[in-house]
Design a protein around this motif. Structure first.
Motif, PDB file in Angstrom:
ATOM      1  N   ARG A   1       1.854   1.367  -5.062  1.00 53.84           N
ATOM      2  CA  ARG A   1       1.325   2.739  -4.407  1.00 53.84           C
ATOM      3  C   ARG A   1       0.753   2.240  -2.975  1.00 53.84           C
ATOM      4  N   ALA A   2      -0.068   1.092  -3.183  1.00 54.10           N
ATOM      5  CA  ALA A   2      -0.562   0.815  -1.812  1.00 54.10           C
ATOM      6  C   ALA A   2       0.342   0.636  -0.782  1.00 54.10           C
ATOM      7  N   GLU A   3       1.552   0.079  -1.159  1.00 53.69           N
ATOM      8  CA  GLU A   3       2.609  -0.160   0.019  1.00 53.69           C
ATOM      9  C   GLU A   3       3.147   1.147   0.533  1.00 53.69           C
ATOM     10  N   GLY A   4       2.971   2.296  -0.325  1.00 56.64           N
ATOM     11  CA  GLY A   4       3.337   3.651   0.244  1.00 56.64           C
ATOM     12  C   GLY A   4       2.264   4.099   1.450  1.00 56.64           C
TER      13      GLY A   4
ATOM     14  N   LEU B   1      -7.908   6.149  10.614  1.00 52.23           N
ATOM     15  CA  LEU B   1      -7.672   5.249   9.566  1.00 52.23           C
ATOM     16  C   LEU B   1      -8.686   5.608   8.443  1.00 52.23           C
ATOM     17  N   PHE B   2      -9.972   6.096   8.805  1.00 48.64           N
ATOM     18  CA  PHE B   2     -10.735   6.437   7.625  1.00 48.64           C
ATOM     19  C   PHE B   2     -10.303   7.834   6.701  1.00 48.64           C
TER      20      PHE B   2
ATOM     21  N   GLY C   1      -8.971   7.228   3.280  1.00 47.59           N
ATOM     22  CA  GLY C   1      -9.546   7.936   2.158  1.00 47.59           C
ATOM     23  C   GLY C   1      -8.987   8.763   1.377  1.00 47.59           C
ATOM     24  N   GLN C   2      -8.051   9.554   2.239  1.00 46.50           N
ATOM     25  CA  GLN C   2      -7.351  10.638   1.235  1.00 46.50           C
ATOM     26  C   GLN C   2      -6.289   9.942   0.456  1.00 46.50           C
ATOM     27  N   TYR C   3      -5.462   8.763   0.853  1.00 47.63           N
ATOM     28  CA  TYR C   3      -4.697   8.159  -0.089  1.00 47.63           C
ATOM     29  C   TYR C   3      -5.058   7.736  -1.101  1.00 47.63           C
ATOM     30  N   LEU C   4      -6.582   6.885  -1.022  1.00 44.57           N
ATOM     31  CA  LEU C   4      -7.168   6.324  -2.059  1.00 44.57           C
ATOM     32  C   LEU C   4      -7.551   7.458  -3.129  1.00 44.57           C
ATOM     33  N   ILE C   5      -7.936   8.613  -2.724  1.00 43.44           N
ATOM     34  CA  ILE C   5      -8.381   9.506  -3.783  1.00 43.44           C
ATOM     35  C   ILE C   5      -7.104  10.253  -4.365  1.00 43.44           C
ATOM     36  N   PHE C   6      -6.322  10.446  -3.667  1.00 38.60           N
ATOM     37  CA  PHE C   6      -5.264  11.184  -4.266  1.00 38.60           C
ATOM     38  C   PHE C   6      -3.909  10.479  -4.609  1.00 38.60           C
ATOM     39  N   GLU C   7      -3.799   9.399  -4.034  1.00 43.89           N
ATOM     40  CA  GLU C   7      -2.725   8.564  -4.418  1.00 43.89           C
ATOM     41  C   GLU C   7      -2.781   7.486  -5.353  1.00 43.89           C
ATOM     42  N   MET C   8      -4.020   6.782  -5.253  1.00 44.23           N
ATOM     43  CA  MET C   8      -4.295   5.637  -5.821  1.00 44.23           C
ATOM     44  C   MET C   8      -5.065   6.044  -7.251  1.00 44.23           C
TER      45      MET C   8
END
Length: 274
Positions: free
Chosen positions: A10-13, A213-214, A218-225
């Protein structure tokens, strides 16, 4: 697949922001060309429109503020007078000197509010792009400033006298001239507009890059990870909010410093000794 492997996948995305995000496509026909390994666009872009828009805003606001001048000022007149007085006194009179500052105050005044509002557009919803995070636009301002303060010095001292003022330091033995004169020429004539532009451009570019970046991270960490990463995402968003307020201060300071240095360069061009 293990949870660790899933998280890595997921992080690679996540696609982090890059300088390419500042190369906005044109509004209208999409014409491009390649330069230095990057795709660049031809046509009218968002930063160009912002330049014209801000120029109109500055003109209309201060025209309206000064149109019906009265001994007891309205709120609009008061704001306009305070803005003019701030530039006139702190960057005109106090730097250039009481004898010569008035003729340069209109330029400093227009330059300050033009840069300030363009900087603030990076924090205003819908715009959310600091105009001077594009280096070409900043170098254009620096070139104009370079032409003005050099023209001022040449007009007062003559070309030879001005070059002597800028390149030959007073109180130094002629033996040191071969070393110091080229350095002074580079510093006062060639490097000044570059450093003037880089200071404004780098701060606007880096600040906006950090906000992107923030916000996106932040959006990716909350909704994807999800999971424990959501806590980190919330922290990233809190930092985004705090940095947004800090960015407002930086946007003001960079406009102030740019115009302050312009006033200092004009004062140096008018001075009788370097």
């Amino acid at each position: 697949m293990s949870s660790v492997a899933t998280s890595v996948t997921r992080a690679e995305g996540f696609k982090p922001p890059s300088p390419g995000d500042f190369n906005l496509p044109p509004i209208g026909p999409d014409k491009t060309f390649e330069w230095l390994g990057e795709t660049h666009y031809l046509g009218v872009t968002k930063p160009m429109i912002q330049l014209v828009l801000v120029a109109g805003i500055v003109f209309i606001f201060f025209w309206a503020a000064s149109r019906k001048r009265a001994m007891v000022p309205s709120r609009l007149q008061y704001v306009g007078e305070q803005g003019y007085g701030f530039v006139r006194n702190s960057m005109g009179r106090d730097i250039i000197g009481s004898q010569d500052f008035l003729k340069y105050t209109p330029y400093l005044f227009a330059l300050f509010f033009f840069i300030l509002i363009n900087n603030f557009l990076g924090s205003i919803p819908f715009f959310q792009f600091p105009t001077f995070s594009r280096s070409g636009l900043v170098y254009s301002l620096a070139l104009m400033s370079w032409i003005i303060y050099n023209a001022v010095g040449i007009k007062k001292h003559g070309f030879g006298g001005y070059m002597k003022l800028m390149c030959v330091p007073s109180g130094v033995s002629p033996v040191m001239y071969p070393l110091l004169v080229p350095l002074e020429f580079m510093s006062n004539i060639l490097v000044r507009p570059v450093t003037l532009a880089l200071r404004l451009f780098a701060n606007m570019f880096a600040g906006h890059m950090l906000l992107i970046l923030f916000a996106l991270g932040g959006q990716y960490l909350i909704f994807e990870m999800a999971g424990a990463y959501s806590v980190v995402g919330v922290v990233a968003w809190l930092l985004f909010i705090l940095i947004s307020f800090l960015e407002l201060l930086i946007q003001f300071l960079q406009a102030y410093v740019f115009v302050l240095l312009n006033a200092m360069y004009i004062q140096g061009s008018l001075a009788d000794e370097h």
